[in-house]
Design an enzyme around this catalytic site. Structure first.
Site, PDB file in Angstrom:
ATOM      1  N   TYR A 155       0.845  -1.205   0.000  1.00  7.73           N
ATOM      2  CA  TYR A 155       0.000   0.000   0.000  1.00  7.73           C
ATOM      3  C   TYR A 155       0.878   1.252   0.000  1.00  7.73           C
ATOM      4  O   TYR A 155       0.668   2.174  -0.786  1.00  7.73           O
ATOM      5  CB  TYR A 155      -0.904  -0.035   1.235  1.00  7.73           C
ATOM      6  CG  TYR A 155      -1.922   1.071   1.317  1.00  7.73           C
ATOM      7  CD1 TYR A 155      -2.990   1.145   0.426  1.00  7.73           C
ATOM      8  CD2 TYR A 155      -1.834   2.045   2.315  1.00  7.73           C
ATOM      9  CE1 TYR A 155      -3.942   2.157   0.521  1.00  7.73           C
ATOM     10  CE2 TYR A 155      -2.785   3.060   2.415  1.00  7.73           C
ATOM     11  CZ  TYR A 155      -3.833   3.108   1.512  1.00  7.73           C
ATOM     12  OH  TYR A 155      -4.776   4.104   1.606  1.00  7.73           O
TER      13      TYR A 155
HETATM   14  N1  LIG Z   1     -10.252   5.930   4.662  1.00  8.76           N
HETATM   15  C1  LIG Z   1      -8.981   6.086   4.949  1.00  8.76           C
HETATM   16  O1  LIG Z   1      -8.559   5.984   6.105  1.00  8.76           O
HETATM   17  C2  LIG Z   1      -7.997   6.438   3.857  1.00  8.76           C
HETATM   18  C3  LIG Z   1      -6.785   7.022   4.213  1.00  8.76           C
HETATM   19  C4  LIG Z   1      -5.868   7.338   3.219  1.00  8.76           C
HETATM   20  C5  LIG Z   1      -6.175   7.081   1.903  1.00  8.76           C
HETATM   21  N2  LIG Z   1      -7.364   6.517   1.580  1.00  8.76           N
HETATM   22  C6  LIG Z   1      -7.625   6.247   0.167  1.00  8.76           C
HETATM   23  O2  LIG Z   1      -8.867   6.803  -0.193  1.00  8.76           O
HETATM   24  C7  LIG Z   1      -9.439   6.069  -1.292  1.00  8.76           C
HETATM   25  C8  LIG Z   1     -10.881   5.750  -0.986  1.00  8.76           C
HETATM   26  O3  LIG Z   1     -10.921   4.933   0.150  1.00  8.76           O
HETATM   27  P1  LIG Z   1     -12.170   4.833   1.133  1.00  8.76           P
HETATM   28  O4  LIG Z   1     -11.641   5.071   2.491  1.00  8.76           O
HETATM   29  O5  LIG Z   1     -13.302   5.622   0.639  1.00  8.76           O
HETATM   30  O6  LIG Z   1     -12.437   3.254   1.028  1.00  8.76           O
HETATM   31  P2  LIG Z   1     -13.755   2.400   0.745  1.00  8.76           P
HETATM   32  O7  LIG Z   1     -13.346   0.982   0.958  1.00  8.76           O
HETATM   33  O8  LIG Z   1     -14.902   2.949   1.530  1.00  8.76           O
HETATM   34  O9  LIG Z   1     -14.039   2.679  -0.792  1.00  8.76           O
HETATM   35  C9  LIG Z   1     -13.204   2.204  -1.813  1.00  8.76           C
HETATM   36  C10 LIG Z   1     -14.041   1.818  -3.013  1.00  8.76           C
HETATM   37  O10 LIG Z   1     -13.148   1.348  -4.026  1.00  8.76           O
HETATM   38  C11 LIG Z   1     -13.774   0.237  -4.658  1.00  8.76           C
HETATM   39  N3  LIG Z   1     -12.775  -0.632  -5.300  1.00  8.76           N
HETATM   40  C12 LIG Z   1     -11.908  -1.491  -4.701  1.00  8.76           C
HETATM   41  N4  LIG Z   1     -11.190  -2.138  -5.623  1.00  8.76           N
HETATM   42  C13 LIG Z   1     -11.602  -1.669  -6.836  1.00  8.76           C
HETATM   43  C14 LIG Z   1     -11.227  -1.954  -8.166  1.00  8.76           C
HETATM   44  N5  LIG Z   1     -10.309  -2.881  -8.456  1.00  8.76           N
HETATM   45  N6  LIG Z   1     -11.845  -1.274  -9.163  1.00  8.76           N
HETATM   46  C15 LIG Z   1     -12.816  -0.361  -8.887  1.00  8.76           C
HETATM   47  N7  LIG Z   1     -13.215  -0.069  -7.642  1.00  8.76           N
HETATM   48  C16 LIG Z   1     -12.615  -0.703  -6.630  1.00  8.76           C
HETATM   49  C17 LIG Z   1     -14.492  -0.483  -3.525  1.00  8.76           C
HETATM   50  O11 LIG Z   1     -15.509  -1.367  -4.005  1.00  8.76           O
HETATM   51  C18 LIG Z   1     -15.030   0.690  -2.722  1.00  8.76           C
HETATM   52  O12 LIG Z   1     -16.330   1.034  -3.133  1.00  8.76           O
HETATM   53  C19 LIG Z   1      -8.532   4.858  -1.472  1.00  8.76           C
HETATM   54  O13 LIG Z   1      -7.655   5.085  -2.547  1.00  8.76           O
HETATM   55  C20 LIG Z   1      -7.759   4.781  -0.180  1.00  8.76           C
HETATM   56  O14 LIG Z   1      -6.515   4.148  -0.327  1.00  8.76           O
HETATM   57  C21 LIG Z   1      -8.282   6.184   2.522  1.00  8.76           C
END
Ligand SMILES: NC(=O)c1ccc[n+]([C@@H]2O[C@H](COP(=O)([O-])OP(=O)(O)OC[C@H]3O[C@@H](n4cnc5c(N)ncnc54)[C@H](O)[C@@H]3O)[C@@H](O)[C@H]2O)c1
Length: 248
Positions: A155
């Site tokens: 990651y």
């Molecule tokens: N929430 C956190 O703590 C956090 C912190 C830093 C970065 N992020 C980043 O923010 C972004 C969104 O994360 P989130 O927290 O909303 O997570 P989440 O799990 O709520 O949403 C992520 C979405 O991506 C979709 N997804 C997963 N694999 C996929 C693929 N191969 N193709 C298309 N869609 C796919 C999932 O079905 C889901 O709907 C991500 O890139 C994550 O790495 C999140």
């Protein structure tokens, strides 16, 4: 929140069926944008589309690691619309484990979705933005891509790659009216946290001087400005939203 005007614009938001992506989609829709959410979770996409019930909302079941499918869908969309905004938000963290014990296939999958997914969407959509001389791309990385989180090597590496990709593409497009930026959030309470151990999440939180999780609406605020035509200068830049964790 400050109101942005996205009327007559079209946005693609990956990973838009929940979490950050869904909140961004809702804000864009409120501001008059046509929104395409792309997500791998078909069931959730259908539920969300039914709940939101807005003629400006469209969705596609897409795995962002599948370039051929992305290209096909982009060709279909751009036959009718120009794509103004791309939010590369789809991502997974994968399990918590030291590198020397990490499952090789899972490591590869994390890179394929987080980094290659961002490349695939940019590769397919940027030519349309170039021909329209307008575009706003926001890539969602993580503070893990700056600091490197222990037990999250895939990651951290994929998100660091996303930061590098943004800096490079931003410069390639800087003489056009296309901005490419990347954001590095700290932890927020979305379903992604379920993929990691509770100890890992607590460790991440303990590093945040604000002493709390990032709220989803705080994240959406930043994305809205970066995606708007008010952002006429910033490009190839890393926008931190880590509550003071990474001050560089
Ligand atoms: N929430 C956190 O703590 C956090 C912190 C830093 C970065 N992020 C980043 O923010 C972004 C969104 O994360 P989130 O927290 O909303 O997570 P989440 O799990 O709520 O949403 C992520 C979405 O991506 C979709 N997804 C997963 N694999 C996929 C693929 N191969 N193709 C298309 N869609 C796919 C999932 O079905 C889901 O709907 C991500 O890139 C994550 O790495 C999140």
């Amino acid at each position: 929140m400050h109101k942005f005007d996205f009327k007559n614009q079209t946005a693609v938001i990956t990973g838009g069926a929940q979490g950050f992506g869904l909140d961004i989609a809702k804000k864009f829709l409120e501001s008059g944008c046509k929104v395409f959410i792309w997500d791998i979770d078909e069931k959730l996409l259908k539920t969300v589309a039914k709940e939101i019930d807005n003629f400006n909302l469209n969705y596609h079941v897409i795995d962002v690691s599948d370039y051929a499918k992305i290209k096909k869908i982009v060709d279909e969309i751009t036959n009718k619309y120009k794509i103004d905004i791309l939010i590369n938000n789809a991502g997974i963290t994968g399990p918590t484990a030291p590198l020397w014990e990490y499952d090789v296939e899972k490591w590869n999958k994390i890179v394929q979705i987080n980094l290659m997914g961002t490349f695939n969407c940019c590769r397919a959509i940027v030519p349309n933005m170039i021909s329209n001389n307008y575009g706003r791309i926001v890539n969602v990385a993580s503070v893990a891509g700056k600091d490197g989180n222990a037990n999250a090597s895939a990651y951290s590496a994929a998100k660091a790659g996303t930061i590098g990709l943004t800096k490079s593409l931003g410069k390639e497009l800087a003489d056009k009216n296309i901005a490419v930026n990347v954001v590095t959030p700290a932890g927020a309470k979305t379903r992604i946290l379920d993929q990691m151990s509770i100890e890992h999440v607590q460790r991440m939180l303990s590093k945040v001087p604000r002493g709390r999780f990032l709220e989803i609406h705080e994240f959406t605020s930043l994305i809205c400005w970066l995606s708007s035509n008010e952002n006429t200068f910033s490009t190839a830049a890393v926008f931190d939203i880590s509550g003071g964790r990474s001050t560089y």
